[in-house]
Design a protein around this motif. Structure first.
Motif, PDB file in Angstrom:
ATOM      1  N   LEU A 163       0.042  -1.388   8.351  1.00 20.83           N
ATOM      2  CA  LEU A 163       1.771  -1.263   8.010  1.00 20.83           C
ATOM      3  C   LEU A 163       1.757   0.452   7.849  1.00 20.83           C
ATOM      4  N   ASN A 164       2.970   0.559   8.470  1.00 21.71           N
ATOM      5  CA  ASN A 164       3.481   1.902   8.104  1.00 21.71           C
ATOM      6  C   ASN A 164       4.868   1.882   7.658  1.00 21.71           C
ATOM      7  N   ILE A 209      -1.294 -11.301   3.758  1.00 19.72           N
ATOM      8  CA  ILE A 209      -0.701 -10.000   3.450  1.00 19.72           C
ATOM      9  C   ILE A 209      -1.673  -8.943   3.234  1.00 19.72           C
ATOM     10  N   ASP A 210      -3.042  -9.443   2.767  1.00 21.31           N
ATOM     11  CA  ASP A 210      -4.076  -8.133   2.773  1.00 21.31           C
ATOM     12  C   ASP A 210      -4.304  -7.711   4.299  1.00 21.31           C
ATOM     13  N   ASP A 213      12.777   2.608  13.989  1.00 22.21           N
ATOM     14  CA  ASP A 213      11.474   3.130  13.903  1.00 22.21           C
ATOM     15  C   ASP A 213      10.570   2.047  13.354  1.00 22.21           C
ATOM     16  N   GLY A 214       9.598   2.000  13.755  1.00 20.52           N
ATOM     17  CA  GLY A 214       8.441   1.108  13.171  1.00 20.52           C
ATOM     18  C   GLY A 214       8.278  -0.180  14.024  1.00 20.52           C
ATOM     19  N   ASP A 215       7.066  -0.624  13.750  1.00 24.56           N
ATOM     20  CA  ASP A 215       6.497  -1.639  14.423  1.00 24.56           C
ATOM     21  C   ASP A 215       6.818  -3.122  13.755  1.00 24.56           C
ATOM     22  N   ILE A 216       6.912  -4.185  14.612  1.00 21.42           N
ATOM     23  CA  ILE A 216       7.147  -5.583  13.981  1.00 21.42           C
ATOM     24  C   ILE A 216       5.875  -6.119  13.866  1.00 21.42           C
ATOM     25  N   HIS A 217       5.485  -6.710  12.915  1.00 17.07           N
ATOM     26  CA  HIS A 217       4.311  -7.436  12.877  1.00 17.07           C
ATOM     27  C   HIS A 217       4.491  -9.084  12.502  1.00 17.07           C
ATOM     28  N   VAL A 218       3.949 -10.064  13.377  1.00 20.01           N
ATOM     29  CA  VAL A 218       4.148 -11.374  12.932  1.00 20.01           C
ATOM     30  C   VAL A 218       2.926 -12.028  12.424  1.00 20.01           C
ATOM     31  N   MET A 219       3.031 -12.753  11.251  1.00 22.48           N
ATOM     32  CA  MET A 219       1.935 -13.529  10.676  1.00 22.48           C
ATOM     33  C   MET A 219       2.380 -14.990  10.589  1.00 22.48           C
ATOM     34  N   ALA A 220       1.329 -15.841  11.095  1.00 22.21           N
ATOM     35  CA  ALA A 220       1.573 -17.399  10.831  1.00 22.21           C
ATOM     36  C   ALA A 220       0.634 -17.729   9.749  1.00 22.21           C
ATOM     37  N   VAL A 221       1.378 -18.128   8.495  1.00 28.09           N
ATOM     38  CA  VAL A 221       0.564 -18.557   7.413  1.00 28.09           C
ATOM     39  C   VAL A 221       0.762 -20.166   7.205  1.00 28.09           C
ATOM     40  N   GLY A 222      -0.539 -20.822   7.381  1.00 32.81           N
ATOM     41  CA  GLY A 222      -0.679 -22.342   7.516  1.00 32.81           C
ATOM     42  C   GLY A 222      -0.718 -23.025   6.202  1.00 32.81           C
ATOM     43  N   GLN A 223      -1.034 -22.135   5.273  1.00 30.65           N
ATOM     44  CA  GLN A 223      -0.981 -22.998   4.098  1.00 30.65           C
ATOM     45  C   GLN A 223      -1.018 -21.961   2.844  1.00 30.65           C
ATOM     46  N   ASP A 238       0.614  -1.248   0.107  1.00 23.78           N
ATOM     47  CA  ASP A 238      -0.084   0.075  -0.001  1.00 23.78           C
ATOM     48  C   ASP A 238       0.915   1.273  -0.082  1.00 23.78           C
ATOM     49  N   GLY A 239       1.906   1.322  -0.790  1.00 25.80           N
ATOM     50  CA  GLY A 239       2.815   2.329  -1.035  1.00 25.80           C
ATOM     51  C   GLY A 239       3.753   2.534   0.197  1.00 25.80           C
ATOM     52  N   CYS A 240       3.869   1.744   1.316  1.00 25.79           N
ATOM     53  CA  CYS A 240       4.620   1.682   2.462  1.00 25.79           C
ATOM     54  C   CYS A 240       5.833   1.030   2.344  1.00 25.79           C
ATOM     55  N   LEU A 241       7.126   1.461   2.241  1.00 26.12           N
ATOM     56  CA  LEU A 241       8.351   0.536   2.127  1.00 26.12           C
ATOM     57  C   LEU A 241       8.559   0.034   3.388  1.00 26.12           C
ATOM     58  N   VAL A 242       8.545  -1.457   3.300  1.00 26.10           N
ATOM     59  CA  VAL A 242       8.634  -2.084   4.662  1.00 26.10           C
ATOM     60  C   VAL A 242       9.690  -3.330   4.444  1.00 26.10           C
TER      61      VAL A 242
END
Length: 110
Positions: free
Chosen positions: A77-78, A70-71, A52-62, A22-26
């Motif tokens: 996200l920032n 990702i959506d 700077d910035g947050d850490i997001h954790v996603m568990a992807v099961g399949q 969404d236009g943010c470099l992460v």
């Protein structure tokens, strides 16, 4: 300037990417791992925690969950955030990479 996702480096069981969401470099870490939050400290270097910035954790099961995950994370996200995708297996990791336009073959650790 075009917003191009790129592979920064490879890890034992994954890859480090610089991606636009969404236009943010992460920073994105896409790894094969059990969905265990404690693994994040082993994957993400200390300087990302200190940055700077947050850490997001996603568990992807399949693999078919990759796009939705990702959506989901893109809503929060920032710029300068870090997102870690803990993928249950190689097929799932490869699908997350594909969603970012990275060929899984490029991301194999040599």
């Amino acid at each position: 300037m075009s917003q191009t996702n790129q592979l920064i480096s490879t890890l034992n069981e994954g890859a480090v990417l610089q991606v636009y969401v969404d236009g943010c470099l992460v920073h994105a870490y896409v790894v094969v791992s059990e969905p265990n939050i404690d693994r994040v400290a082993d994957i993400v270097p200390q300087e990302r925690f200190d940055a700077d910035g947050d850490i997001h954790v996603m568990a992807v099961g399949q693999p078919q969950d990759a796009s939705a995950m990702i959506d989901d994370v893109s809503q929060n996200l920032n710029a300068e955030d870090t997102v870690v995708f803990l993928c249950i297996d190689h097929a799932t990791k490869d699908e997350v990479l594909k969603q970012f336009g990275i060929n899984a073959g490029q991301a194999h650790h040599h």
